[in-house]
Write an enzyme that holds these catalytic residues in place. Structure first.
Site, PDB file in Angstrom:
ATOM      1  N   LYS A  32      42.229  39.212  41.087  1.00 17.09           N
ATOM      2  CA  LYS A  32      40.767  39.002  41.131  1.00 17.09           C
ATOM      3  C   LYS A  32      40.037  40.280  40.706  1.00 17.09           C
ATOM      4  CE  LYS A  32      40.921  40.263  45.999  1.00 17.09           C
ATOM      5  NZ  LYS A  32      41.035  39.739  47.372  1.00 17.09           N
ATOM      6  N   TYR A 261      19.968  66.969  39.437  1.00 17.48           N
ATOM      7  CA  TYR A 261      18.800  66.391  40.104  1.00 17.48           C
ATOM      8  C   TYR A 261      18.649  66.887  41.536  1.00 17.48           C
ATOM      9  CZ  TYR A 261      18.270  62.806  36.489  1.00 17.48           C
ATOM     10  OH  TYR A 261      18.062  62.139  35.322  1.00 17.48           O
TER      11      TYR A 261
HETATM   12  C1  LIG Z   1      42.286  40.108  47.843  1.00 18.15           C
HETATM   13  C2  LIG Z   1      43.116  39.253  48.703  1.00 18.15           C
HETATM   14  C3  LIG Z   1      44.485  39.514  48.845  1.00 18.15           C
HETATM   15  C4  LIG Z   1      45.167  40.725  48.260  1.00 18.15           C
HETATM   16  O1  LIG Z   1      45.012  41.806  49.133  1.00 18.15           O
HETATM   17  P1  LIG Z   1      45.641  43.238  48.801  1.00 18.15           P
HETATM   18  O2  LIG Z   1      45.280  44.052  49.981  1.00 18.15           O
HETATM   19  O3  LIG Z   1      44.987  43.713  47.556  1.00 18.15           O
HETATM   20  O4  LIG Z   1      47.097  43.063  48.638  1.00 18.15           O
HETATM   21  C5  LIG Z   1      45.239  38.615  49.575  1.00 18.15           C
HETATM   22  N1  LIG Z   1      44.658  37.534  50.155  1.00 18.15           N
HETATM   23  C6  LIG Z   1      43.341  37.282  50.066  1.00 18.15           C
HETATM   24  C7  LIG Z   1      42.779  36.076  50.722  1.00 18.15           C
HETATM   25  C8  LIG Z   1      42.525  38.142  49.348  1.00 18.15           C
HETATM   26  O5  LIG Z   1      41.218  37.893  49.261  1.00 18.15           O
END
Ligand SMILES: *Cc1c(COP(=O)(O)O)cnc(C)c1O
Length: 370
Positions: A32, A261
């Site tokens: 994702k 800044y």
């Molecule tokens: C993002 C996510 C993961 C992956 O988690 P990591 O800590 O990056 O391994 C797993 N399960 C769900 C439901 C997630 O949203």
């Protein structure tokens, strides 16, 4: 220009290392948010034939994969809405379901199109953000069986904490999940895939979750990053991303002069400064103002003054030979010096997930397969 170098061979090797650590259980690769900033489609391609399934958060991410000829099964980790149903069916995506209304829309269109949809059920054991409450999970899954166009491919849960100091919360969630699993098994309706372990849970020394179930759902570890600073790793993972920026300007300032800044940094001695072409407009955290570090020629230098939208200034020491055109490393390793994303995250008061996923579209990703 600032850029990020992503080594796809490293991503693939990390995935293989994870698979072997879990004795070849199924790997659901979480890609994702543009594969945590590493690039959605390139990472998906690199994981071909290693990941058993890809996981994204949104239908649009999944469609982008399909539009790029990625034919691995894709699950959507979060509840979709009824308006997503037609895209889910058209692109052969696997939604996570918990609402009967959504399932009815899915069932209706799937029947019309004479298609079977594989779905996943997220069981809320205490995270309290999405999914079906654990008390209702068994009857919900039983009801889903009455919709022949929907096949329950997996059940899963997600832990609110994997912190060793809060292990009782994790065990409470695990116990609730295991009760649902045994109810489903008793009724002979346990879906084929059962998974709980994200990266932190996978590496957690406090439980056997890596072997309790038959799949793991891992994101951060694929990229060679750990959710927290861990002293010992049960197996090696390597960071896949290096973030770089060029030195575009070098100058000397006298003691008492201010920098950037707000003039909140004042040189207390005569100093040489280097200006890097990277700023918060690229996703480099503004919280690193007067606080971060960058690496140039195997040496760390402090950021001075406020991080600007397009540039960041660091203070050099008197022995350096830094000049315009040199490359600074913002995240990564060079010879003996290491600047891991976790260190940046700590200094910026956030987590590596946020740093990586905020690296902006303006930052080109260069891919190499070593
Ligand atoms: C993002 C996510 C993961 C992956 O988690 P990591 O800590 O990056 O391994 C797993 N399960 C769900 C439901 C997630 O949203």
């Amino acid at each position: 220009m600032t850029w990020a170098e992503v080594d796809l061979t490293v991503v693939r090797q990390n995935a293989l290392a994870i698979k072997s650590y879990v004795d070849d259980r199924k790997l659901i690769a979480v890609i994702k948010s543009d594969a945590y900033g590493h690039g959605l489609v390139p990472v998906a391609r690199a994981l071909r034939s290693v990941a058993d399934m890809l996981a994204v958060a949104t239908v649009n991410e999944a469609i982008e994969l399909r539009n790029n000829q990625i034919d691995t099964p894709i699950m959507i980790l979060y509840s979709s809405l009824p308006q997503d149903v037609s895209a889910i069916i058209e692109h052969d995506l696997q939604p996570t379901v918990s609402s009967p209304e959504f399932c009815k829309s899915l069932f209706q269109l799937a029947s019309e199109k004479r298609r079977t949809v594989r779905a996943h059920v997220n069981i809320d054991t205490g995270m309290n953000r999405d999914g079906i409450r654990y008390q209702q999970a068994t009857s919900f899954i039983d009801w889903l069986l009455s919709l022949p166009q929907i096949e329950v491919a997996s059940i899963f849960t997600h832990f609110a904490t994997t912190d060793v100091n809060k292990s009782s919360q994790m065990y409470k969630q695990l116990d609730r999940f295991k009760i649902v699993v045994s109810e489903l098994r008793q009724q002979n309706i346990l879906p084929p895939i059962v998974h709980v372990a994200s990266t932190a849970a996978l590496l957690s020394p406090i439980s056997t979750i890596r072997t309790d179930f038959n799949a793991v759902r891992v994101g951060l570890g694929l990229y060679g990053v750990l959710p927290v600073m861990m002293k010992r790793m049960p197996f090696p993972l390597s960071p896949a991303l290096t973030w770089k920026a060029p030195v575009i300007s070098v100058r000397n300032v006298k003691a008492g002069e201010s920098v950037s800044y707000g003039s909140d940094y004042k040189a207390n001695i005569d100093q040489k400064l280097a200006t890097l072409r990277v700023g918060y407009g690229d996703g480099y955290p503004r919280q690193l103002s007067n606080n971060g570090q960058v690496m140039i020629k195997n040496k760390l230098y402090p950021i001075v003054g406020q991080v600007c939208m397009d540039v960041t200034i660091c203070s050099l020491d008197s022995y350096n030979t830094v000049s315009v055109g040199d490359t600074a490393i913002l995240i990564g390793q060079e010879m003996t010096t290491n600047l891991p994303v976790n260190q940046l995250a700590n200094r910026a008061g956030t987590i590596p997930y946020e740093i990586l996923s905020q690296i902006n579209k303006r930052v080109p990703r260069l891919y190499n397969t070593s």
